[in-house]
Design a protein around this motif. Structure first.
Motif, PDB file in Angstrom:
ATOM      1  N   PHE A 117      19.235  -1.325  15.700  1.00 42.42           N
ATOM      2  CA  PHE A 117      19.481   0.397  16.036  1.00 42.42           C
ATOM      3  C   PHE A 117      20.121   1.564  17.279  1.00 42.42           C
ATOM      4  N   ALA A 118      20.592  -0.229  18.504  1.00 42.22           N
ATOM      5  CA  ALA A 118      21.491   0.600  19.065  1.00 42.22           C
ATOM      6  C   ALA A 118      22.983   0.734  18.994  1.00 42.22           C
ATOM      7  N   PHE A 119      22.595  -0.940  18.142  1.00 43.60           N
ATOM      8  CA  PHE A 119      24.392  -1.501  17.842  1.00 43.60           C
ATOM      9  C   PHE A 119      24.485   0.748  17.006  1.00 43.60           C
ATOM     10  N   GLN A 120      23.980   0.761  15.656  1.00 40.48           N
ATOM     11  CA  GLN A 120      23.961   1.793  14.900  1.00 40.48           C
ATOM     12  C   GLN A 120      24.064   3.232  15.175  1.00 40.48           C
ATOM     13  N   LEU A 121      23.538   3.289  16.746  1.00 43.19           N
ATOM     14  CA  LEU A 121      23.622   4.375  17.277  1.00 43.19           C
ATOM     15  C   LEU A 121      25.861   4.998  18.111  1.00 43.19           C
ATOM     16  N   TYR A 122      26.570   3.891  17.486  1.00 39.87           N
ATOM     17  CA  TYR A 122      27.554   3.238  18.585  1.00 39.87           C
ATOM     18  C   TYR A 122      28.414   3.509  17.343  1.00 39.87           C
ATOM     19  N   ASP A 123      27.849   2.585  15.781  1.00 40.95           N
ATOM     20  CA  ASP A 123      28.772   2.858  14.383  1.00 40.95           C
ATOM     21  C   ASP A 123      28.616   3.578  13.957  1.00 40.95           C
ATOM     22  N   LEU A 124      29.475   4.706  15.052  1.00 42.57           N
ATOM     23  CA  LEU A 124      29.499   6.101  13.446  1.00 42.57           C
ATOM     24  C   LEU A 124      29.391   5.900  12.143  1.00 42.57           C
ATOM     25  N   ASP A 125      30.718   5.312  11.865  1.00 45.02           N
ATOM     26  CA  ASP A 125      31.121   5.707  10.690  1.00 45.02           C
ATOM     27  C   ASP A 125      30.921   4.073   9.709  1.00 45.02           C
ATOM     28  N   ILE A 130      32.108  -1.875  15.943  1.00 46.52           N
ATOM     29  CA  ILE A 130      32.630  -0.108  17.118  1.00 46.52           C
ATOM     30  C   ILE A 130      33.997  -0.796  17.199  1.00 46.52           C
ATOM     31  N   SER A 131      34.281   0.095  16.807  1.00 49.27           N
ATOM     32  CA  SER A 131      36.351   0.549  17.706  1.00 49.27           C
ATOM     33  C   SER A 131      36.195   0.939  18.474  1.00 49.27           C
ATOM     34  N   ARG A 132      37.120   0.809  18.929  1.00 49.41           N
ATOM     35  CA  ARG A 132      37.448   1.372  20.252  1.00 49.41           C
ATOM     36  C   ARG A 132      37.579   2.683  19.917  1.00 49.41           C
ATOM     37  N   ASP A 133      38.094   3.464  19.460  1.00 44.07           N
ATOM     38  CA  ASP A 133      37.518   5.059  19.224  1.00 44.07           C
ATOM     39  C   ASP A 133      36.160   5.297  19.105  1.00 44.07           C
ATOM     40  N   GLU A 134      35.504   5.271  17.969  1.00 46.74           N
ATOM     41  CA  GLU A 134      33.787   5.283  18.191  1.00 46.74           C
ATOM     42  C   GLU A 134      33.335   4.720  19.894  1.00 46.74           C
ATOM     43  N   VAL A 138      31.109   7.944  21.686  1.00 48.91           N
ATOM     44  CA  VAL A 138      30.200   8.096  22.405  1.00 48.91           C
ATOM     45  C   VAL A 138      29.931   8.522  24.056  1.00 48.91           C
ATOM     46  N   LEU A 139      30.998   7.603  24.202  1.00 51.22           N
ATOM     47  CA  LEU A 139      30.951   7.730  25.738  1.00 51.22           C
ATOM     48  C   LEU A 139      31.385   8.767  26.483  1.00 51.22           C
ATOM     49  N   ARG A 140      32.358   9.806  25.581  1.00 47.58           N
ATOM     50  CA  ARG A 140      31.886  11.477  25.938  1.00 47.58           C
ATOM     51  C   ARG A 140      30.887  12.088  25.838  1.00 47.58           C
ATOM     52  N   MET A 141      30.390  11.859  24.727  1.00 43.25           N
ATOM     53  CA  MET A 141      29.047  12.325  24.357  1.00 43.25           C
ATOM     54  C   MET A 141      28.467  11.712  25.381  1.00 43.25           C
ATOM     55  N   MET A 142      28.029  10.760  25.904  1.00 46.46           N
ATOM     56  CA  MET A 142      27.128  10.468  26.753  1.00 46.46           C
ATOM     57  C   MET A 142      27.838  11.519  28.607  1.00 46.46           C
ATOM     58  N   SER A 154      39.907   3.461  29.493  1.00 50.40           N
ATOM     59  CA  SER A 154      39.763   1.990  30.960  1.00 50.40           C
ATOM     60  C   SER A 154      38.573   1.540  29.893  1.00 50.40           C
ATOM     61  N   ILE A 155      37.685   2.725  30.129  1.00 53.96           N
ATOM     62  CA  ILE A 155      36.406   1.156  30.502  1.00 53.96           C
ATOM     63  C   ILE A 155      36.014   1.517  28.564  1.00 53.96           C
ATOM     64  N   ALA A 156      36.515   1.539  27.577  1.00 54.44           N
ATOM     65  CA  ALA A 156      36.245   1.437  25.996  1.00 54.44           C
ATOM     66  C   ALA A 156      37.000  -0.182  26.397  1.00 54.44           C
ATOM     67  N   ASP A 157      38.490   0.223  26.395  1.00 54.95           N
ATOM     68  CA  ASP A 157      38.803  -0.820  26.393  1.00 54.95           C
ATOM     69  C   ASP A 157      38.611  -2.830  27.332  1.00 54.95           C
ATOM     70  N   ARG A 158      38.460  -2.339  28.056  1.00 53.57           N
ATOM     71  CA  ARG A 158      37.264  -3.611  29.111  1.00 53.57           C
ATOM     72  C   ARG A 158      36.307  -3.353  27.947  1.00 53.57           C
ATOM     73  N   THR A 159      35.497  -3.175  27.792  1.00 54.94           N
ATOM     74  CA  THR A 159      34.381  -3.058  27.297  1.00 54.94           C
ATOM     75  C   THR A 159      34.852  -4.262  26.099  1.00 54.94           C
ATOM     76  N   ILE A 160      35.378  -3.747  25.115  1.00 57.09           N
ATOM     77  CA  ILE A 160      36.600  -4.523  23.791  1.00 57.09           C
ATOM     78  C   ILE A 160      36.603  -5.921  23.740  1.00 57.09           C
ATOM     79  N   GLN A 161      37.353  -5.949  25.099  1.00 60.64           N
ATOM     80  CA  GLN A 161      38.219  -7.003  25.921  1.00 60.64           C
ATOM     81  C   GLN A 161      37.142  -7.972  26.180  1.00 60.64           C
ATOM     82  N   GLU A 162      35.912  -7.684  26.692  1.00 64.87           N
ATOM     83  CA  GLU A 162      34.700  -8.214  26.943  1.00 64.87           C
ATOM     84  C   GLU A 162      33.894  -9.059  25.969  1.00 64.87           C
TER      85      GLU A 162
END
Length: 195
Positions: A117-125, A130-134, A138-142, A154-162
């Motif tokens: 359910f949470a994953f689908q909130l991020y998976d916009l398309d 979940i891509s970097r753009d998505e 979501v981060l901008r919304m928050m 930087s937050i998005a890149d670090r999150t995807i890298q991890e």
């Protein structure tokens, strides 16, 4: 109104909803009353506009994403059963064992279903990743304008890298489940009060 709402629900409907969602009889009748009060069109279904009138969703930065979760692809209304199935994702995980029906599979409020359910909130398309753009959207919304685009990037890149273990620069559901701590999915919602 509570007695009127409960009289419109048949006992067998309540029992079936209890099995599907784990909500108690009293919770179902209370939520039916809430559903009925939100149904401004009085047609037995809620529209996106009905949800947008809920103050807690109106001020929530992810309000539109949460509202969208109630509507299957291509649908513009949700009936009471669909409403209850979505709300079940917000029930605490601890309630699973006492409400688990071994013939019906995993409860809607299981850790896996809550994560999906949470994953689908991020998976916009809705492409199952979940891509970097998505993630940025979501981060901008928050956070709105409280953090610069550079910091968000930087937050998005670090999150995807991890999270990205297969090197595709996206986060799959499998990767998402591995990086989400157990406490992060213990979502609760109070829909007893409000609009």
């Amino acid at each position: 109104m509570g007695s009127r709402a409960s009289s419109l629900l048949r006992e067998e409907d309540i029992e079936e909803i209890k099995k599907q969602t784990g909500f108690s009889h009293s919770q179902i009748t209370r939520l039916y009353s809430r559903f009925h009060s939100l149904d401004k069109g009085e047609n037995g279904a809620l529209s996106r506009e009905d949800f947008q009138r809920i103050p807690e969703l109106a001020i929530n930065p992810l309000g539109d994403r949460i509202i969208n979760a109630f509507f299957p692809e291509g649908e513009d209304q949700v009936n009471f059963r669909g409403f209850m199935r979505t709300l079940a994702h917000f029930r605490p995980v601890e309630d699973n064992e006492k409400n688990k029906d071994p013939t019906s599979g995993e409860p809607l409020n299981s850790r896996t279903n809550k994560l999906f359910f949470a994953f689908q909130l991020y998976d916009l398309d809705r492409d199952d990743k979940i891509s970097r753009d998505e993630l940025l959207q979501v981060l901008r919304m928050m956070v709105g304008v409280n953090i610069s685009d550079e910091q968000l990037g930087s937050i998005a890149d670090r999150t995807i890298q991890e999270a990205d273990t297969n090197g595709d620069m996206c986060i799959s559901f499998s990767e998402f489940t591995k990086v989400m701590p157990g406490k992060a999915i213990d979502i609760t919602a109070d829909l007893q009060n409000g609009a």
